[in-house]
Design an enzyme around this catalytic site. Structure first.
Site, PDB file in Angstrom:
ATOM      1  N   GLU A  91       8.231  -1.175  11.733  1.00  0.00           N
ATOM      2  CA  GLU A  91       7.011  -2.180  11.729  1.00  0.00           C
ATOM      3  C   GLU A  91       7.426  -3.593  10.903  1.00  0.00           C
ATOM      4  OE1 GLU A  91       5.329  -3.092   8.776  1.00  0.00           O
ATOM      5  OE2 GLU A  91       6.273  -1.944   7.150  1.00  0.00           O
ATOM      6  N   HIS A 123      19.176   0.228  -0.145  1.00  0.00           N
ATOM      7  CA  HIS A 123      17.639   0.593   0.019  1.00  0.00           C
ATOM      8  C   HIS A 123      16.801  -0.706   0.279  1.00  0.00           C
ATOM      9  CE1 HIS A 123      13.895   2.926  -1.348  1.00  0.00           C
ATOM     10  NE2 HIS A 123      13.432   1.779  -1.652  1.00  0.00           N
ATOM     11  N   CYS A 131       0.845  -1.289   0.081  1.00  0.00           N
ATOM     12  CA  CYS A 131       0.185  -0.030   0.028  1.00  0.00           C
ATOM     13  C   CYS A 131       0.880   1.389   0.071  1.00  0.00           C
ATOM     14  CB  CYS A 131      -0.961   0.038   0.982  1.00  0.00           C
ATOM     15  SG  CYS A 131      -0.214  -0.068   2.929  1.00  0.00           S
TER      16      CYS A 131
END
Length: 454
Positions: free
Chosen positions: A115, A100, A50
């Protein structure tokens, strides 16, 4: 060989762009199929959540493939009525792309710092791409190590400890109050997004019963059913207030929905049994005067946000430890990757030496026809050992040259000295990709795996 990353995330693109450029289900499989048709692109993984869509690729050509990936996303955007997609894109390659990915998998690049959900999403993206035959040796090793990095970050540091969202902070505080939420009854007032998120955390924390009260009864039932709970009518709220151990209120109402009078009546029935109230609404749902009642413990949004701010500061301190892990793992992967570049040269050197060995062995044995099979085997084994020992130091030096500042010059010298095929010539004669298992262990660069929890 180049590792290339083209993507966008919550830092570079608004939600209306992110949601329309996401891939899932058959759309994800179709995207992989289209990427595999890009000239010179040898491997690909599509990571789509998302908050980000990222295309990872491996190719001997950087600029043409990077431009093709940007064009792919830009074209998809135009097909969906979006313009200017390219201005939201970032491009990384080599160590930047590796760093990254490791930053993403550890949760340092997430909206909620630290998270853990992204770890599972990256694993799923890898497995899906591997199942479609889009993954070769390089991305297999990269994503395998990325998962190890994610596990290290969450087991060796406190990056995922301490709640950094208000709903989760409420649940964590309730857990501290009761030490164990198993067997506890929770009443949730409201059925909006915050209430729903809180219910999800409560279920994960092990509460035994969730009751949802809302002014729209159907919404209360719909939300409660998601968590095997009970939806009740708003007018029955006081009855369930008498039974609850924890009340979490998030209604969005303009006025107080739980007054001192409500709590006074409920506490008379509860016979002194304590109740903990978490008011996460703005404006407040629960009358502050309720905290004056005996055995009523009230925490409002300010209390919870103060806890969140303190926890976030702690996570930011832990992020520095995670960054050191990432630096270590990027260096390890880079060393492995450079070693892979010289594998064709090492193979060429060994093949040439073995061809000379076999030719000379055959010539010698034809001059000694009286030798038996045992003697012939002993002599052949000796020639194998001799060649291996002679090539051991050159092989180690070639691997070291791969990481040296002037490594290309040294490797070219070796190629010319032994009159070998160049690495490019060798690669051109071999298959571009190898069949890979979707398993996530086995080919990762060694050294980091021991840190992950199995």
């Amino acid at each position: 060989m180049h590792i290339i990353l083209v993507g966008l995330n919550h830092r570079t693109a608004p939600v209306e762009v992110r949601e329309r450029l996401s891939f899932s289900g058959q759309g994800l499989l179709d995207a992989l199929g289209q990427l595999r048709q890009v000239p010179e692109l040898e491997e690909a993984v599509v990571l789509s959540t998302c908050n980000r869509t990222e295309l990872y690729a491996v190719s001997p050509q950087f600029h043409p493939v990077a431009n093709a990936l940007k064009g792919f996303l830009d074209t998809r955007g135009r097909e969906l009525g979006l313009s200017g997609v390219s201005e939201h894109l970032y491009v990384h390659h080599g160590q930047e792309a590796v760093s990254h990915l490791f930053t993403v998998v550890t949760g340092l690049d997430s909206m909620i710092l630290g998270e853990t959900q992204i770890l599972g999403q990256i694993k799923e993206a890898y497995v899906t791409s591997a199942d479609q035959g889009a993954v070769g040796k390089t991305l297999h090793a990269l994503f395998s190590q990325a998962l190890t990095v994610g596990k290290r970050a969450h087991t060796e540091t406190g990056i995922s400890h301490n709640a950094v969202s208000v709903p989760y902070a409420a649940v964590e505080l309730a857990r501290k109050v009761f030490s164990n939420l198993g067997g506890r009854k929770v009443l949730i007032l409201g059925a909006g997004e915050m209430a729903d998120l809180t219910a999800r955390h409560l279920v994960q924390a092990g509460v035994s019963q969730i009751t949802v009260a809302n002014r729209t009864y159907e919404k209360a039932v719909a939300m409660a059913q998601q968590y095997a709970g009970l939806g009740v009518r708003w007018d029955d709220m006081e009855h369930w207030l008498e039974q609850a151990d924890v009340v979490i209120s998030s209604t969005g109402a303009p006025n107080l929905v739980l007054t001192r009078e409500h709590l006074t009546r409920a506490m008379s029935v509860r016979r002194g049994r304590p109740i903990f109230l978490f008011d996460i609404a703005v404006p407040r749902d629960i009358d502050p005067e309720c905290s004056r009642l005996e055995n009523v413990f009230l925490y409002d949004i300010d209390d919870l946000e103060a806890a969140v701010a303190a926890n976030l500061r702690e996570r930011k301190r832990e992020a520095r430890r995670v960054e050191r892990i990432i630096e270590e793992e990027v260096a390890r992967f880079d060393s492995w990757l450079k070693t892979q570049d010289v594998v064709p040269l090492i193979r060429s050197l060994r093949d040439k030496a073995d061809a000379v060995r076999k030719a000379e062995l055959e010539r010698a044995l034809t001059r000694l026809p009286e030798l038996g099979e045992r003697e012939r085997s002993v002599i052949e084994a000796m020639t194998v050992t001799l060649v291996n020992k002679l090539l051991n130091d050159p092989t180690l030096r070639i691997k070291e040259f791969a990481s040296a500042s002037q490594g290309e010059l040294y490797l070219e010298a070796v190629t010319q000295l032994f009159n070998l095929e160049s690495g490019q010539d060798r690669n051109a004669s071999e298959d571009k990709t190898e069949a890979m298992s979707p398993a996530l262990e086995g080919l990762a660069p060694q050294g980091g795996a021991a840190h992950g929890r199995r």
